[in-house]
Write a protein that holds these residues in place. Structure first.
Motif, PDB file in Angstrom:
ATOM      1  N   ALA A 102      38.304  15.006 109.831  1.00  0.00           N
ATOM      2  CA  ALA A 102      38.057  15.914 109.487  1.00  0.00           C
ATOM      3  C   ALA A 102      37.122  17.056 110.494  1.00  0.00           C
ATOM      4  O   ALA A 102      37.276  18.153 109.794  1.00  0.00           O
ATOM      5  N   GLY A 103      36.957  16.552 111.686  1.00  0.00           N
ATOM      6  CA  GLY A 103      35.476  17.412 112.102  1.00  0.00           C
ATOM      7  C   GLY A 103      34.376  17.935 111.711  1.00  0.00           C
ATOM      8  O   GLY A 103      34.541  17.690 110.802  1.00  0.00           O
ATOM      9  N   GLY A 104      33.475  16.583 112.981  1.00  0.00           N
ATOM     10  CA  GLY A 104      32.221  17.203 112.658  1.00  0.00           C
ATOM     11  C   GLY A 104      31.112  18.407 112.591  1.00  0.00           C
ATOM     12  O   GLY A 104      31.828  19.365 113.417  1.00  0.00           O
ATOM     13  N   THR A 105      30.231  18.096 113.063  1.00  0.00           N
ATOM     14  CA  THR A 105      29.006  18.500 113.386  1.00  0.00           C
ATOM     15  C   THR A 105      28.743  18.898 115.304  1.00  0.00           C
ATOM     16  O   THR A 105      29.013  17.717 115.574  1.00  0.00           O
ATOM     17  N   GLY A 106      27.970  20.351 115.536  1.00  0.00           N
ATOM     18  CA  GLY A 106      27.881  19.423 116.594  1.00  0.00           C
ATOM     19  C   GLY A 106      28.556  20.898 117.615  1.00  0.00           C
ATOM     20  O   GLY A 106      28.632  21.981 116.485  1.00  0.00           O
ATOM     21  N   PHE A 107      28.350  20.757 118.350  1.00  0.00           N
ATOM     22  CA  PHE A 107      29.412  21.698 120.092  1.00  0.00           C
ATOM     23  C   PHE A 107      30.292  22.370 118.977  1.00  0.00           C
ATOM     24  O   PHE A 107      31.074  23.345 119.402  1.00  0.00           O
ATOM     25  N   ASP A 108      32.080  21.484 118.946  1.00  0.00           N
ATOM     26  CA  ASP A 108      33.066  22.069 118.390  1.00  0.00           C
ATOM     27  C   ASP A 108      33.234  22.857 116.879  1.00  0.00           C
ATOM     28  O   ASP A 108      33.695  24.086 117.277  1.00  0.00           O
ATOM     29  N   ALA A 109      32.455  22.297 116.354  1.00  0.00           N
ATOM     30  CA  ALA A 109      31.934  23.270 115.025  1.00  0.00           C
ATOM     31  C   ALA A 109      31.133  24.884 115.503  1.00  0.00           C
ATOM     32  O   ALA A 109      31.608  25.505 114.582  1.00  0.00           O
ATOM     33  N   ASP A 110      30.641  25.072 116.576  1.00  0.00           N
ATOM     34  CA  ASP A 110      29.370  25.865 116.399  1.00  0.00           C
ATOM     35  C   ASP A 110      30.169  27.073 117.248  1.00  0.00           C
ATOM     36  O   ASP A 110      29.711  28.158 117.912  1.00  0.00           O
ATOM     37  N   VAL A 111      31.256  26.282 118.525  1.00  0.00           N
ATOM     38  CA  VAL A 111      31.017  27.001 119.291  1.00  0.00           C
ATOM     39  C   VAL A 111      31.871  28.126 119.694  1.00  0.00           C
ATOM     40  O   VAL A 111      31.625  29.660 120.164  1.00  0.00           O
ATOM     41  N   LEU A 112      32.856  28.442 118.435  1.00  0.00           N
ATOM     42  CA  LEU A 112      33.411  29.699 118.264  1.00  0.00           C
ATOM     43  C   LEU A 112      33.018  30.795 117.352  1.00  0.00           C
ATOM     44  O   LEU A 112      33.418  31.973 116.735  1.00  0.00           O
ATOM     45  N   GLY A 113      31.813  30.372 117.001  1.00  0.00           N
ATOM     46  CA  GLY A 113      30.817  31.488 115.856  1.00  0.00           C
ATOM     47  C   GLY A 113      30.981  31.544 114.663  1.00  0.00           C
ATOM     48  O   GLY A 113      30.690  32.720 114.255  1.00  0.00           O
ATOM     49  N   GLY A 114      31.901  30.766 114.646  1.00  0.00           N
ATOM     50  CA  GLY A 114      31.692  30.528 112.640  1.00  0.00           C
ATOM     51  C   GLY A 114      31.675  30.118 112.301  1.00  0.00           C
ATOM     52  O   GLY A 114      29.999  29.851 111.894  1.00  0.00           O
ATOM     53  N   PRO A 115      31.715  30.267 110.481  1.00  0.00           N
ATOM     54  CA  PRO A 115      30.815  30.199 109.503  1.00  0.00           C
ATOM     55  C   PRO A 115      30.526  28.793 109.790  1.00  0.00           C
ATOM     56  O   PRO A 115      31.019  27.950 109.537  1.00  0.00           O
ATOM     57  N   ALA A 116      29.312  27.919 109.290  1.00  0.00           N
ATOM     58  CA  ALA A 116      28.915  26.746 109.224  1.00  0.00           C
ATOM     59  C   ALA A 116      29.355  26.011 107.975  1.00  0.00           C
ATOM     60  O   ALA A 116      29.269  26.780 106.655  1.00  0.00           O
ATOM     61  N   LEU A 117      30.112  25.166 107.839  1.00  0.00           N
ATOM     62  CA  LEU A 117      30.742  24.533 106.906  1.00  0.00           C
ATOM     63  C   LEU A 117      29.681  23.190 106.625  1.00  0.00           C
ATOM     64  O   LEU A 117      29.118  22.405 107.102  1.00  0.00           O
ATOM     65  N   THR A 118      29.658  22.967 104.866  1.00  0.00           N
ATOM     66  CA  THR A 118      29.610  22.032 104.662  1.00  0.00           C
ATOM     67  C   THR A 118      29.856  20.982 104.151  1.00  0.00           C
ATOM     68  O   THR A 118      31.120  20.784 105.084  1.00  0.00           O
ATOM     69  N   PRO A 119      29.857  19.204 104.250  1.00  0.00           N
ATOM     70  CA  PRO A 119      29.911  18.486 104.270  1.00  0.00           C
ATOM     71  C   PRO A 119      31.682  18.068 103.813  1.00  0.00           C
ATOM     72  O   PRO A 119      33.088  18.137 103.814  1.00  0.00           O
ATOM     73  N   ARG A 120      31.631  19.308 102.111  1.00  0.00           N
ATOM     74  CA  ARG A 120      32.559  19.473 100.980  1.00  0.00           C
ATOM     75  C   ARG A 120      33.395  20.082 101.435  1.00  0.00           C
ATOM     76  O   ARG A 120      34.721  20.100 101.621  1.00  0.00           O
ATOM     77  N   GLN A 121      32.632  21.342 102.416  1.00  0.00           N
ATOM     78  CA  GLN A 121      33.353  22.438 103.007  1.00  0.00           C
ATOM     79  C   GLN A 121      34.615  21.529 104.178  1.00  0.00           C
ATOM     80  O   GLN A 121      36.101  22.442 104.184  1.00  0.00           O
ATOM     81  N   ARG A 122      34.320  20.893 104.685  1.00  0.00           N
ATOM     82  CA  ARG A 122      35.086  20.080 105.879  1.00  0.00           C
ATOM     83  C   ARG A 122      36.169  19.790 105.250  1.00  0.00           C
ATOM     84  O   ARG A 122      36.930  19.234 105.610  1.00  0.00           O
ATOM     85  N   VAL A 123      35.532  18.802 104.277  1.00  0.00           N
ATOM     86  CA  VAL A 123      37.358  18.152 103.732  1.00  0.00           C
ATOM     87  C   VAL A 123      37.751  18.701 102.390  1.00  0.00           C
ATOM     88  O   VAL A 123      39.094  18.077 103.144  1.00  0.00           O
ATOM     89  N   ASP A 124      37.297  19.669 102.541  1.00  0.00           N
ATOM     90  CA  ASP A 124      38.315  21.337 102.225  1.00  0.00           C
ATOM     91  C   ASP A 124      39.568  20.978 102.485  1.00  0.00           C
ATOM     92  O   ASP A 124      40.649  21.405 102.847  1.00  0.00           O
ATOM     93  N   ARG A 125      38.504  21.504 104.059  1.00  0.00           N
ATOM     94  CA  ARG A 125      39.569  22.169 104.825  1.00  0.00           C
ATOM     95  C   ARG A 125      40.384  21.233 105.842  1.00  0.00           C
ATOM     96  O   ARG A 125      41.554  21.143 105.641  1.00  0.00           O
ATOM     97  N   PHE A 126      39.927  19.932 105.735  1.00  0.00           N
ATOM     98  CA  PHE A 126      40.903  18.909 106.517  1.00  0.00           C
ATOM     99  C   PHE A 126      42.404  18.451 105.776  1.00  0.00           C
ATOM    100  O   PHE A 126      43.596  18.147 105.434  1.00  0.00           O
ATOM    101  N   ALA A 127      41.990  18.405 103.915  1.00  0.00           N
ATOM    102  CA  ALA A 127      43.071  18.885 103.000  1.00  0.00           C
ATOM    103  C   ALA A 127      44.313  19.479 103.369  1.00  0.00           C
ATOM    104  O   ALA A 127      44.878  19.493 103.252  1.00  0.00           O
TER     105      ALA A 127
END
Length: 291
Positions: A102-127
């Motif tokens: 699903a992709g976690g938090t941290g560098f990968d999630a922040d380096v492209l400058g996109g909005p922070a996702l909640t755990p629920r939003q990360r799973v929605d994106r993963f689906a």
């Protein structure tokens, strides 16, 4: 039981290529690398991309399976990624193993400058990531409209060597992700419980998440043939000694896992160990695989 090794992409290819060759020579069934733009406290050190690493590994090996551990929606779009995967599968003559998470938090999630996702939003994106990627690896002319991803008449020919697609191995621990693994996965990948200091407690957590996955599979009405355990999420590094490795493989087998993964020993920091242990374990692989 299939036994694999994870090789972090933190060395130049002039060094790393020898490890991939040795992984095959030692007799491992599959070899994997991390799919991150940077990882934990190694983010300020050398780091290389998973796709060209696996491509290069395909050219210096001939038998061993080659996998992403695990591909991240934090920075990958399914349309482009499907093209990359098709190329790796072709160059390796059908040896690609597609681990996805699903992709976690941290560098990968922040380096492209996109909005922070909640755990629920990360799973929605993963689906959405799983649904679109699964289609792209099996169909041509794919269109898709989601909240996180879009595709407009995406072309996918010639498609992968492996049919109907490379094995889709879904990493999951939480309830919604487990349901996605049961729905889309050709296999399930788990790390067990996180942050546990006691090995027995960690093995208990593995047993619990396995039971939850069994329930998700039963509810989904599908068969998910492969179950893959990362042994090194345990507080005891699996390659700390030959005895530790044999014990970990045996316990994983008792819990119904079909595959296990260890990490290539590093000089320091994560997975610090001695390559002599790896050399000692290699002659044991055939026996452990057949036990």
């Amino acid at each position: 039981m299939r036994i694999g090794i994870v090789i972090l992409p933190d060395d130049r290819w002039s060094v790393a290529r020898h490890r991939w060759r040795r992984a095959e020579e030692y007799g491992f069934d599959h070899a994997w690398t991390y799919d991150h733009l940077g990882w934990r406290d190694l983010v300020d050190g050398p780091w290389f991309d998973a796709v060209p690493t696996l491509t290069a590994a395909a050219t210096v090996t001939s038998r061993i399976g080659l996998g992403t551990f695990v591909a991240s929606p934090n920075f990958r779009h399914p349309v482009h990624f499907a093209r990359e995967l098709t190329a790796v599968d072709d160059i390796s003559d059908g040896r690609l193993l597609l681990g996805v998470g699903a992709g976690g938090t941290g560098f990968d999630a922040d380096v492209l400058g996109g909005p922070a996702l909640t755990p629920r939003q990360r799973v929605d994106r993963f689906a959405e990531f799983l649904e679109l990627l699964a289609r792209l690896l099996r169909e041509d002319h794919v269109s898709y409209e989601g909240d996180h991803y879009r595709a407009v008449d995406a072309r996918t020919l010639p498609g992968p060597i492996q049919q109907p697609r490379p094995p889709l191995l879904v990493a999951a621990n939480g309830p919604r992700a487990l349901a996605l693994a049961a729905r889309y996965g050709d296999g399930w990948v788990t790390t067990g419980g996180q942050g546990l200091d006691d090995a027995d407690a960690w093995w208990h957590s593995v047993r619990e998440v396995s039971a939850r996955f069994d329930a998700a599979v039963e509810k989904g009405g599908r068969t998910v043939p492969r179950r893959i355990l990362n042994l090194d999420s345990s507080p005891v590094y699996s390659l700390s000694s030959p005895d530790a490795f044999e014990d970990a493989v045996g316990r994983a087998r008792e819990l119904g896992f079909t595959d296990v993964l260890s990490h290539w020993p590093r000089a320091s920091s994560w997975y610090a160990g001695d390559e002599k242990v790896l050399e000692s374990v290699a002659p044991m692989l055939q026996r452990l695989r057949a036990s």
